[in-house]
Design a protein around this motif. Structure first.
Motif, PDB file in Angstrom:
ATOM      1  N   SER A  33      33.465  17.749  41.733  1.00 24.67           N
ATOM      2  CA  SER A  33      34.076  19.061  41.553  1.00 24.67           C
ATOM      3  C   SER A  33      35.362  18.876  40.748  1.00 24.67           C
ATOM      4  O   SER A  33      35.555  19.514  39.720  1.00 24.67           O
ATOM      5  CB  SER A  33      34.398  19.661  42.924  1.00 24.67           C
ATOM      6  OG  SER A  33      34.272  21.041  42.875  1.00 24.67           O
TER       7      SER A  33
ATOM      8  N   HIS B 242      27.517  18.125  35.284  1.00 24.18           N
ATOM      9  CA  HIS B 242      27.305  17.187  36.393  1.00 24.18           C
ATOM     10  C   HIS B 242      26.654  15.887  35.955  1.00 24.18           C
ATOM     11  O   HIS B 242      26.376  15.038  36.784  1.00 24.18           O
ATOM     12  CB  HIS B 242      26.477  17.851  37.504  1.00 24.18           C
ATOM     13  CG  HIS B 242      27.311  18.751  38.345  1.00 24.18           C
ATOM     14  ND1 HIS B 242      27.971  18.310  39.468  1.00 24.18           N
ATOM     15  CD2 HIS B 242      27.652  20.047  38.198  1.00 24.18           C
ATOM     16  CE1 HIS B 242      28.651  19.310  39.988  1.00 24.18           C
ATOM     17  NE2 HIS B 242      28.483  20.377  39.237  1.00 24.18           N
TER      18      HIS B 242
ATOM     19  N   TYR C 273      36.580  17.749  33.790  1.00 23.73           N
ATOM     20  CA  TYR C 273      37.403  17.600  35.008  1.00 23.73           C
ATOM     21  C   TYR C 273      36.653  17.020  36.191  1.00 23.73           C
ATOM     22  O   TYR C 273      37.243  16.798  37.234  1.00 23.73           O
ATOM     23  CB  TYR C 273      38.062  18.932  35.399  1.00 23.73           C
ATOM     24  CG  TYR C 273      37.131  20.140  35.435  1.00 23.73           C
ATOM     25  CD1 TYR C 273      36.192  20.289  36.434  1.00 23.73           C
ATOM     26  CD2 TYR C 273      37.209  21.130  34.450  1.00 23.73           C
ATOM     27  CE1 TYR C 273      35.348  21.397  36.459  1.00 23.73           C
ATOM     28  CE2 TYR C 273      36.369  22.233  34.467  1.00 23.73           C
ATOM     29  CZ  TYR C 273      35.444  22.358  35.478  1.00 23.73           C
ATOM     30  OH  TYR C 273      34.601  23.444  35.503  1.00 23.73           O
ATOM     31  N   LYS C 274      35.331  16.785  36.042  1.00 23.54           N
ATOM     32  CA  LYS C 274      34.566  16.217  37.166  1.00 23.54           C
ATOM     33  C   LYS C 274      34.525  14.692  37.000  1.00 23.54           C
ATOM     34  O   LYS C 274      35.516  14.019  37.230  1.00 23.54           O
ATOM     35  CB  LYS C 274      33.151  16.798  37.204  1.00 23.54           C
ATOM     36  CG  LYS C 274      33.097  18.298  37.414  1.00 23.54           C
ATOM     37  CD  LYS C 274      31.652  18.769  37.379  1.00 23.54           C
ATOM     38  CE  LYS C 274      31.538  20.270  37.360  1.00 23.54           C
ATOM     39  NZ  LYS C 274      31.935  20.906  38.602  1.00 23.54           N
TER      40      LYS C 274
ATOM     41  N   ARG D  57      28.605  23.978  49.706  1.00 18.50           N
ATOM     42  CA  ARG D  57      27.963  24.915  48.796  1.00 18.50           C
ATOM     43  C   ARG D  57      26.985  25.757  49.595  1.00 18.50           C
ATOM     44  O   ARG D  57      26.174  25.225  50.362  1.00 18.50           O
ATOM     45  CB  ARG D  57      27.227  24.176  47.660  1.00 18.50           C
ATOM     46  CG  ARG D  57      28.191  23.599  46.603  1.00 18.50           C
ATOM     47  CD  ARG D  57      28.924  24.692  45.822  1.00 18.50           C
ATOM     48  NE  ARG D  57      29.982  24.176  44.948  1.00 18.50           N
ATOM     49  CZ  ARG D  57      31.274  24.083  45.270  1.00 18.50           C
ATOM     50  NH1 ARG D  57      31.706  24.446  46.448  1.00 18.50           N
ATOM     51  NH2 ARG D  57      32.155  23.620  44.400  1.00 18.50           N
TER      52      ARG D  57
ATOM     53  N   ARG E  89      28.126  18.638  49.941  1.00 14.40           N
ATOM     54  CA  ARG E  89      27.940  17.690  48.834  1.00 14.40           C
ATOM     55  C   ARG E  89      28.866  16.506  49.040  1.00 14.40           C
ATOM     56  O   ARG E  89      30.068  16.672  49.308  1.00 14.40           O
ATOM     57  CB  ARG E  89      28.258  18.356  47.493  1.00 14.40           C
ATOM     58  CG  ARG E  89      27.287  19.427  47.092  1.00 14.40           C
ATOM     59  CD  ARG E  89      27.476  19.854  45.647  1.00 14.40           C
ATOM     60  NE  ARG E  89      28.858  20.119  45.297  1.00 14.40           N
ATOM     61  CZ  ARG E  89      29.244  20.596  44.121  1.00 14.40           C
ATOM     62  NH1 ARG E  89      28.353  20.831  43.182  1.00 14.40           N
ATOM     63  NH2 ARG E  89      30.517  20.821  43.869  1.00 14.40           N
TER      64      ARG E  89
HETATM   65  N1  LIG Z   1      35.751  24.329  38.270  1.00 15.71           N
HETATM   66  C1  LIG Z   1      36.090  24.415  39.577  1.00 15.71           C
HETATM   67  C2  LIG Z   1      37.287  25.047  39.945  1.00 15.71           C
HETATM   68  O1  LIG Z   1      38.080  25.553  38.988  1.00 15.71           O
HETATM   69  C3  LIG Z   1      37.643  25.129  41.302  1.00 15.71           C
HETATM   70  C4  LIG Z   1      36.806  24.586  42.245  1.00 15.71           C
HETATM   71  C5  LIG Z   1      35.613  23.989  41.922  1.00 15.71           C
HETATM   72  C6  LIG Z   1      35.240  23.953  40.589  1.00 15.71           C
HETATM   73  C7  LIG Z   1      33.971  23.371  40.203  1.00 15.71           C
HETATM   74  O2  LIG Z   1      33.922  22.716  39.199  1.00 15.71           O
HETATM   75  C8  LIG Z   1      32.792  23.605  41.018  1.00 15.71           C
HETATM   76  C9  LIG Z   1      31.611  22.926  40.411  1.00 15.71           C
HETATM   77  N2  LIG Z   1      31.243  23.439  39.128  1.00 15.71           N
HETATM   78  C10 LIG Z   1      30.400  22.901  41.284  1.00 15.71           C
HETATM   79  O3  LIG Z   1      29.570  22.076  40.986  1.00 15.71           O
HETATM   80  O4  LIG Z   1      30.250  23.642  42.230  1.00 15.71           O
END
Ligand SMILES: Nc1c(O)cccc1C(=O)C[C@H](N)C(=O)O
Ligand SMILES: Cc1ncc(COP(=O)(O)O)c(C=O)c1O
Length: 423
Positions: free
Chosen positions: A37, A211, A233-234, A377, A383
């Motif tokens: 995340s 991902h 950012y992940k 989630r 996760r």
């Molecule tokens: N982009 C995020 C954010 O700004 C705040 C909290 C979480 C995220 C995430 O990246 C969630 C992510 N895309 C996921 O896989 O659920």
């Protein structure tokens, strides 16, 4: 089978990537399993941010062309550094925008409804932002998304079958957008086969690599994928709001950007300030405006580490970590009604484990309270992402012990079974 911490420590001793862990800021007293995340800050990324601030101090406007990393070329140069992560040529990538704005750009560029071919194919498991973007792009072209966005159904609620996706590639489909790795179950899609099947039917195809980049290797050029986009950012650890990436297959160079701006220009023409755009002859054409320099900088430090570690080695360790995690869950948590909902085999398993439980929301809260950081989630998924560059086998072993204690002592019952604001 009895497991013990010594076994985990031995695995750490054999781990050739273990030394990278000390380069990261790991929040005190915590086991961080949420790098899918938001990845952790590394000292190298921090140094790169400091250097960007310093160049602003030292050079002011001349920072665009002076200093170690002149700002004017940084988006393209970071593209060069990103190329090995996705198996692309250096000029096929530019680091720009955000995941969602890049999808808007690429759809605006490559979705060209014509004759019978007017629909977009996606899937029902993708992250909502992608679906919102595709629907709005359809509306902008005057189409009703209820009829023109086709979403492949999942047969089990977690995964997508290649044959089901292929079956939807009808002669009405103009464009396909799918994730490389699904955000909930972590399933790796067969991007190579899907691309081949799409092209046999004259359909363009692009992938959301949020991902998958930094987690699994890719060969986008070899697979002949048309376009791709991702966040940094992940798994790439470039920080909250860090600048995203996009890839455009060189066979499409010269295609007019759907959303143009002066940074779409050929570099040498940009400051001519003509009202007729001369787009760059590479992926740089799909930039729009001034790059967010301070959010680009950390990637310089992060990508250096990927180059040193190598994607094959990162994937090997990641599979070992998730394999070990699943083994411990099966051995230690039987009887607690957990279900491992991610694909287990090594071809389709991505970088995280999805553990389902009807009390998932409050089990996540209890884990966090006891120092393990997962994410929740909806409706019932936990996760757990052990990340190759900074998680250890000992982290994995301890996390399962902590989870076992939470279940044994019913510690989760202290909390409401509801997600937090940021789940
Ligand atoms: N982009 C995020 C954010 O700004 C705040 C909290 C979480 C995220 C995430 O990246 C969630 C992510 N895309 C996921 O896989 O659920
Ligand atoms: C697959 C996927 N696409 C898109 C996004 C979000 O896009 P953005 O980076 O624009 O917020 C995420 C996570 O936030 C994601 O997991």
């Amino acid at each position: 089978m009895n497991t013990n911490i010594k076994q985990a420590q031995e695995l750490d001793q054999q781990d050739t990537l273990h030394h990278f862990r000390s380069e990261f800021y790991i929040p005190e007293k915590s086991i961080y399993l949420d790098g899918n995340s938001l990845g952790l800050l590394s000292k190298r990324a921090e140094k790169a941010i400091d250097a960007a601030v310093q160049s602003w101090k030292d050079y002011a406007i001349d920072g665009w062309t002076e200093g170690e990393n002149p700002w004017y070329y940084l988006s393209e140069n970071l593209g060069v550094m990103s190329a090995p992560l996705i198996g692309a040529e250096p000029d096929e990538i530019v680091v720009t925008g955000s995941t969602t704005t890049n999808l808007h750009q690429l759809t605006a560029t490559f979705y060209k409804p014509e004759g019978k071919k007017t629909k977009i194919l996606a899937d029902e498991l993708n992250f909502p932002s992608d679906i919102y973007a595709l629907k709005s792009q359809l509306k902008l072209k005057g189409y009703n998304p209820d009829e023109h966005l086709i979403q492949v159904q999942s047969s089990d609620g977690h995964t997508l079958r290649t044959e089901d996706i292929v079956a939807k590639m009808s002669d009405e489909i103009a464009l396909i957008v799918l994730p490389g790795v699904l955000y909930r179950s972590g399933q790796v899609l067969d991007m190579k086969t899907l691309t081949k099947e799409a092209h046999q039917r004259g359909i363009l195809i692009g992938f959301d690599l949020c991902h998958s980049i930094g987690s699994i290797p890719h060969s986008l050029s070899e697979w002949d994928v048309d376009f791709a986009f991702w966040c940094t950012y992940k798994h790439l650890n470039a920080g909250p709001g860090s600048v995203a990436g996009l890839y455009v297959n060189r066979k499409h160079f010269g295609t007019e950007p759907g959303l143009a701006g002066w940074f779409s220009s050929a570099k040498e023409k940009q400051f001519d300030m003509d009202h007729t755009l001369t787009p760059a002859e590479n992926a740089g054409a799909y930039q729009i405006g001034t790059p967010h320099l301070l959010s680009l900088a950390p990637l310089l430090g992060s990508l250096e580490m990927f180059e040193e570690a190598g994607m094959e080695e990162i994937r090997r360790k990641s599979l070992r970590l998730t394999g070990y995690l699943m083994e411990l869950i099966e051995n230690e948590l039987g009887g607690y009604e957990f279900k491992i909902a991610n694909p287990k085999d090594e071809t389709t398993r991505g970088g995280h484990v999805l553990l389902e439980h009807k009390e998932a929301a409050r089990i996540c809260r209890a884990l966090k309270a006891d120092g393990v950081v997962p994410d929740f989630r909806k409706p019932d998924g936990i996760r757990l992402a052990p990340v190759a560059l900074y998680n250890s086998f000992e982290d994995v072993w301890k996390s399962v012990q902590i989870l076992k204690r939470i279940m044994d002592e019913e510690k989760f019952k202290k909390y409401e079974n509801k997600r937090g604001v940021i789940a």
